[in-house]
Design an enzyme around this catalytic site. Sequence first.
Site, mmCIF file in Angstrom:
data_model
loop_
_atom_site.group_PDB
_atom_site.id
_atom_site.type_symbol
_atom_site.label_atom_id
_atom_site.label_comp_id
_atom_site.label_asym_id
_atom_site.label_seq_id
_atom_site.Cartn_x
_atom_site.Cartn_y
_atom_site.Cartn_z
ATOM 1 N N GLN A 156 -7.876 -4.125 8.915
ATOM 2 C CA GLN A 156 -7.116 -3.037 9.530
ATOM 3 C C GLN A 156 -5.830 -3.637 10.101
ATOM 4 O O GLN A 156 -5.744 -4.842 10.359
ATOM 5 C CB GLN A 156 -7.966 -2.406 10.637
ATOM 6 N N GLU A 172 0.840 -1.201 0.000
ATOM 7 C CA GLU A 172 0.000 0.000 0.000
ATOM 8 C C GLU A 172 0.873 1.248 0.000
ATOM 9 O O GLU A 172 1.873 1.322 0.714
ATOM 10 C CB GLU A 172 -0.901 0.019 1.238
ATOM 11 N N PHE A 173 0.474 2.238 -0.805
ATOM 12 C CA PHE A 173 1.194 3.510 -0.900
ATOM 13 C C PHE A 173 0.202 4.670 -0.772
ATOM 14 O O PHE A 173 -0.983 4.519 -1.084
ATOM 15 C CB PHE A 173 1.928 3.616 -2.251
ATOM 16 N N PHE A 174 0.711 5.811 -0.310
ATOM 17 C CA PHE A 174 -0.121 7.011 -0.257
ATOM 18 C C PHE A 174 0.568 8.134 -1.026
ATOM 19 O O PHE A 174 1.800 8.159 -1.118
ATOM 20 C CB PHE A 174 -0.390 7.448 1.190
ATOM 21 N N TRP A 202 -6.715 6.928 -0.447
ATOM 22 C CA TRP A 202 -7.580 8.044 -0.828
ATOM 23 C C TRP A 202 -7.826 8.847 0.437
ATOM 24 O O TRP A 202 -8.395 8.348 1.399
ATOM 25 C CB TRP A 202 -8.882 7.463 -1.385
#
Length: 605
Positions: free
Chosen positions: A191, A21-23, A53
Site C-alpha cells: 500500500q 498503475e492506471f485506473f 479493478w
Amino acid sequence: MTTIVEKIASLGADEPFFSFEFFPPKTDSGLQNLIARIRRMAQLNPLFVNITWGAGGSTSTKSLDLATLCHSELNLTTCLHLTCTNMAKSVIDEALANAKKAGIRNILALRGDPPRGDEYWTPSADSQEFLHAVDLVKYIRKSYGDYFCIGVAAYPEGYADGSNPEAQDPLIDLPYLAEKTAAGADFIMTQLFFDTDQLLKFEKMVRSHESGVFKSIPIIPGLLPINTYQTFIRTAKLSHAHIPETIFERLNAIPNADDEQVKQVGVEVLVDMIKRIYTETEHRVRGFHFYTLNLERTTAMILEKSDVVHAATQSTAAKTVVPPAVAAVPSQSIESVISEVKDLKIADSAAVTSEASWDDFPNGRWGDPRSPAYGEIDGYGLTLHVPANKALELWGQPKSTDDISELFVKYLKGTLPVLPWSEEEGLSAETKLIESELIRLNKLGYWTVASQPSINGIRSDDPVFGWGPPHGYVFQKALIEFFVPEQNWLTLKRRLQTTGGDSVSYYACNAKGDFLSNMSASDVNAVTWGVFPNREVVQPTIIEEQSFRAWSEEAFGIWKEWQRLYPKSSPAWDLLDQIHGSYFLVSIVHHDYVNDKSLWDFLLQ
C-alpha cells in the site's frame, strides 16, 4: 507472454526497476486520452503496468479492456487487479478466463476495499468461498496452475479498516501475508506510504519471518507522487498512511500551497524515499511502483531526478518496444522522452493547453472530463467514506424527508462532520460565505451536494479563493447541485425556462436516466478559470453533459449505499428507496459572475 517475476529475473542482480498503475476513467473521452498518455509513458520503460479493478467489479469491463489494450497493442507486461469480496464467483471466473484469453499472465489478488462490516455487507451464496485475498490466491492456483503470476498486497503500517485505528499494526497482518505467500503468491506490492522508516522496518520484519516464505520474494513498495496538496492529503487519509512531520513542514512552508512548488517538493520527497529504500535494504528492494493517478508529469520528474530509477529507464532487459504505429518518435533518447512527458508535448491530436491543465490542476470530479485522471482517485468505487457503525451513529434512522433535511442543515452548520456525499474535511472557507443561502435551500428540501459562490478577478494568492501560479487573477461562476423532489423540479424548471434566460444553464436527471437540459451535448461551461503571467487562460473546472451524467450515476448510487445500512423494508430503508426512485439531481450555473448574489436571488425568490 512474460510474467512479472520472469522479467525481474532477467535483470541484473542489483538492477532497479519501476512500474505504473492506471485506473479506467469515468468518461469515454477520458479513457481515449488515457490511452494516448499510456503510449507516451510506455516509452519511459516501466517493467510492467497495473490496471485497477473497482470495488465489487464496478469497472470490470473497462479494466479488462484497458489491460488487454496495454498487453496486446502496446506490448506492455500487464497486471490486472482482481478483488474478490462482495462479488459473485461467476464474475471472478469470467475475469480470469478473459484475462487468459487476452494473453494477460499477471494478477494482483486483493480482498477488496473498503471492507463493509457485518451490518453492511453479507457475502452472497456463491461468493462465500472468497472472504479473504488468500481464498482468491488459492482459487487461481487451483484453477490455472502456474499460468498466472500472482501478486498480493502488504501494508507496511498495518491494515486499516477505519473503524479501529488501534488495530493497525503490521505484526497483526504478518500471519495473513505469510499465508497468502505460502498459498502461491509470486510478489508482494505494498500500500502507499510516506514513512520510509516504517517501510524499512517492515522489510526487515518480513525477511526474518520464521516461516522462510519471504526469503526471496520480490517486495515492491507503492509510491504516490505528490501532484497537489489536497489530493495528497485526501489520498493519504483514505489509505490511513502516516505522514512524517518533516514532509508536512516542507509542504506547509509553500505559500498558498502553490501547485507547481508542491510538485517540486513532492518530487524531492519521493526521490529521497527511493534512494533510502534502495540503499538501506542493500538492493533487496529494487522495484518501485508508482500510483500515478493517471497523471504523468510528476512521475516523469521523479524518474529524471532519481539516480536509482532514472538508471532503470535505460535498461535493455526491461525495455518496452512500443509498436511503430503508436510510438511518438522511435529513435528518441530516454532523456528526450522524459522531457516531452514533463513538458506535455503532444504526440497525439489533443490540445496542448487543455492537456497541460490536466496535470497542473487534477481536481477529480470537478476537473476536465476529458482528462485521463477524471474519476475516483482512490479506485474504491462507491463508498460512504466512513465505516458502517460510524455512519449509523452519525445519521441515525431517518423516517421522513424532514429528517434528511435536518442532516443536511446540521452539516452546513458544522455540527455533523460528514454526509454520504462528502468526506470528513468540513466545509471549505468559500462555502461558508454562502452558508446562510445554502441552509435556507436545504430547509426547503433542496439538498445541496456541491456549490460555489461567484468571484470576479481575485488575486491567485488569496487565502480563500486563490489557486495557481503567483501574480495571477482567478474567476468563478456561482453554481449549485442539489437533490429535489420531481414536483419541485418541474416547478423550478418552468421558472428557469421563463425567467432564467441566457443567464442560467442547467442539467437535471433522475435515477431512471430521464435527462433534461437547456444546453446541447457539445456545450461546455467553464466555471473556474485563471489568468496568469506568461500563460494562456487556464480552465481547470468545467461542467458539461458527459461529466454530469457520469457524476449523477454515482450520486444516485450513494443513496443505495446509504440504504444498505438498514434492514430491508425498515422505515429508513423505505425512505431512502423512495428518494432514490423519485428525486432529481439538478446542476445550475449562473453566468453573471460579476454579481455575487445572482444565483441565490434567483433560487430564493
